[in-house]
Design an enzyme around this catalytic site. Structure first.
Site, PDB file in Angstrom:
ATOM      1  N   LYS A 124      -1.003  -1.945  -1.849  1.00 54.21           N
ATOM      2  CA  LYS A 124      -0.945  -2.909  -0.744  1.00 54.21           C
ATOM      3  C   LYS A 124       0.057  -4.014  -1.040  1.00 54.21           C
ATOM      4  O   LYS A 124       0.891  -4.364  -0.194  1.00 54.21           O
ATOM      5  CB  LYS A 124      -2.326  -3.515  -0.488  1.00 54.21           C
ATOM      6  CG  LYS A 124      -2.369  -4.413   0.752  1.00 54.21           C
ATOM      7  CD  LYS A 124      -3.559  -5.323   0.758  1.00 54.21           C
ATOM      8  CE  LYS A 124      -3.362  -6.460  -0.197  1.00 54.21           C
ATOM      9  NZ  LYS A 124      -4.251  -7.604   0.007  1.00 54.21           N
ATOM     10  N   ASP A 142      -4.706  -4.318   4.601  1.00 54.51           N
ATOM     11  CA  ASP A 142      -5.718  -5.192   4.004  1.00 54.51           C
ATOM     12  C   ASP A 142      -7.001  -5.062   4.823  1.00 54.51           C
ATOM     13  O   ASP A 142      -7.121  -4.170   5.671  1.00 54.51           O
ATOM     14  CB  ASP A 142      -5.222  -6.643   3.942  1.00 54.51           C
ATOM     15  CG  ASP A 142      -5.076  -7.285   5.317  1.00 54.51           C
ATOM     16  OD1 ASP A 142      -5.234  -6.574   6.349  1.00 54.51           O
ATOM     17  OD2 ASP A 142      -4.808  -8.490   5.379  1.00 54.51           O
TER      18      ASP A 142
END
Length: 214
Positions: A124, A142
């Protein structure tokens, strides 16, 4: 379980997001690729506001890997001790700074694999840096993106990687660069976890979420 939104509706959703916010920006403050990388790494399980408050002074004195190493782990902790998991994050930031100097001539690499190889940098974080700094249409998933993708039916998936891959498949190419920011901001301020503000939602009529609020 929410169904799958059709492609025409997904395209219309992003058309509205773009009309509302043509150039969405990430909310983490940074001055270069290195400070962006550090800020994103620090933001895990923390708010952007909290990270920004801690890093404003930090980035004035340590905006390169070498300066960060000179500051040292204890010096770094003094700046970021208001952020959750600050000790392990400080260790990672010092370690990644050292790796950047030793393996990448002090520069932040522009490949996902190289970024993800750095201490404390997961997929991420790598995707955020690729997208925000190198302008790669990467999907950084997220908690906000994961929630919006599943709740709306845009890209249902049981885990982060599944949602990332699903978004890559369904987001129209012309919206791909800014897609993750539109979804993050929508999840943060409108499609909130506990009480979504469906009355203020730009895509309420497209969304497949069955428990819409008034």
């Amino acid at each position: 379980m929410t169904g799958q939104l059709d492609y025409r509706s997904i395209k219309e959703a992003f058309r509205r997001f773009k009309l509302h916010r043509p150039e969405p920006k990430g909310e983490l403050e940074h001055v270069n690729a290195f400070t962006l990388l550090v800020a994103v790494a620090l933001s895990a399980q923390a708010t952007d506001k909290g990270v920004n408050k801690a890093t404003r002074r930090l980035f004035e004195i340590a905006d390169t890997p070498r300066k960060m190493l000179e500051l040292g782990e204890e010096g770094l902790i003094e700046h970021i001790k208001t952020i959750g998991l600050f000790r392990s994050k400080a260790r990672n930031v010092i370690a990644l700074s050292r790796r950047l100097i030793e393996e990448f001539d002090g520069e932040v690499p522009s490949s996902r694999a190289a970024l993800a190889s750095l201490p404390g940098v997961g997929r991420k974080t790598a995707n955020v840096v690729l997208n925000m700094w190198f302008r790669v249409p990467a999907m950084a998933v997220d908690t906000h993106v994961f929630r919006v993708a599943n709740r709306t039916g845009m890209a249902p998936g049981k885990d982060v990687l599944a949602v990332e891959r699903a978004l890559e498949d369904v987001v129209p190419a012309e919206y791909a660069l800014h897609a993750h920011h539109w979804l993050i901001l929508h999840g943060r301020y409108v499609c909130k976890a506990r009480k979504p503000d469906c009355g203020a939602c730009l895509i309420r009529d497209l969304c497949l979420f069955e428990e819409k609020t008034a």
